[in-house]
Structure formats: C-alpha cells, structure tokens
Design a protein around this motif. Structure first.
Motif, mmCIF file in Angstrom:
data_model
loop_
_atom_site.group_PDB
_atom_site.id
_atom_site.type_symbol
_atom_site.label_atom_id
_atom_site.label_comp_id
_atom_site.label_asym_id
_atom_site.label_seq_id
_atom_site.Cartn_x
_atom_site.Cartn_y
_atom_site.Cartn_z
ATOM 1 N N LYS A 1 0.834 -1.200 0.000
ATOM 2 C CA LYS A 1 0.000 0.000 0.000
ATOM 3 C C LYS A 1 0.867 1.247 0.000
ATOM 4 O O LYS A 1 1.604 1.481 0.945
ATOM 5 N N TYR A 2 0.778 2.004 -1.057
ATOM 6 C CA TYR A 2 1.408 3.321 -1.151
ATOM 7 C C TYR A 2 2.779 3.384 -0.456
ATOM 8 O O TYR A 2 2.955 4.082 0.543
ATOM 9 N N PRO A 3 3.754 2.640 -0.969
ATOM 10 C CA PRO A 3 5.070 2.616 -0.322
ATOM 11 C C PRO A 3 5.736 4.001 -0.370
ATOM 12 O O PRO A 3 5.412 4.819 -1.237
ATOM 13 N N PRO B 1 4.986 5.087 -5.116
ATOM 14 C CA PRO B 1 4.353 5.663 -3.922
ATOM 15 C C PRO B 1 2.881 6.040 -4.075
ATOM 16 O O PRO B 1 2.152 6.076 -3.088
ATOM 17 N N ASP B 2 2.420 6.264 -5.276
ATOM 18 C CA ASP B 2 1.013 6.631 -5.477
ATOM 19 C C ASP B 2 0.158 5.431 -5.870
ATOM 20 O O ASP B 2 -0.973 5.594 -6.326
ATOM 21 N N GLN B 3 0.668 4.208 -5.660
ATOM 22 C CA GLN B 3 -0.038 3.004 -6.085
ATOM 23 C C GLN B 3 -0.298 2.043 -4.925
ATOM 24 O O GLN B 3 0.361 2.092 -3.892
ATOM 25 N N TYR B 4 -1.242 1.148 -5.177
ATOM 26 C CA TYR B 4 -1.631 0.097 -4.244
ATOM 27 C C TYR B 4 -1.691 -1.201 -5.045
ATOM 28 O O TYR B 4 -2.262 -1.222 -6.134
ATOM 29 N N MET B 5 -1.095 -2.271 -4.536
ATOM 30 C CA MET B 5 -1.053 -3.541 -5.258
ATOM 31 C C MET B 5 -1.525 -4.650 -4.325
ATOM 32 O O MET B 5 -1.192 -4.674 -3.141
#
Length: 69
Positions: A5-7, A30-34
């Motif tokens: 989640k949003y590293p 940083p703006d992503q979630y996987m």
C-alpha cells in the motif's frame, strides 16, 4: 493475500506459490496500491536485487520490457 500500500519509495515485488512457474511481479510506486492472491512475496527497493531474483524464474528485464526466456 499480499499487498503493498502506497510505499514511501518504489518497491519491486515477486509474488508466488511454492514451485511457481508463473509468478506475479512488478513495481509499486508511492502513489499506487497492489494486491495479489499469491501467498508468498519477495520485496525489495533495490532494482538489481529484483532483477537477480527474477532470474530464478527465467525472467529477464530488457529495455523496460519483460521477456520470458
């Protein structure tokens, strides 16, 4: 199920099941979630470590595209 989640920095991952020949892999910015259903996951913020780990699955990164051996 595994997730990133949003590293705070770009994080590379390989998720897999035991003896997997088709892992899920990629990078999360940083703006992503996987999220992935595979139970095991290798993560690193070092691109070379990620590249080296992919080699165990016969996957080689070339020119910003992924290519199967």
């Amino acid at each position: 199920m595994n997730e990133i989640k949003y590293p705070t920095v770009t994080t590379y991952f390989i998720s897999y099941v035991d003896n997997d020949t088709n892992p899920h892999y990629g990078e999360v910015n940083p703006d992503q979630y996987m999220i992935t259903p595979k139970p095991n996951m290798f993560t690193t913020t070092v691109e070379q470590e990620y590249i080296d780990e992919l080699l165990q699955y016969g996957i080689v990164l070339k020119d910003d595209t992924l290519e199967q051996l």
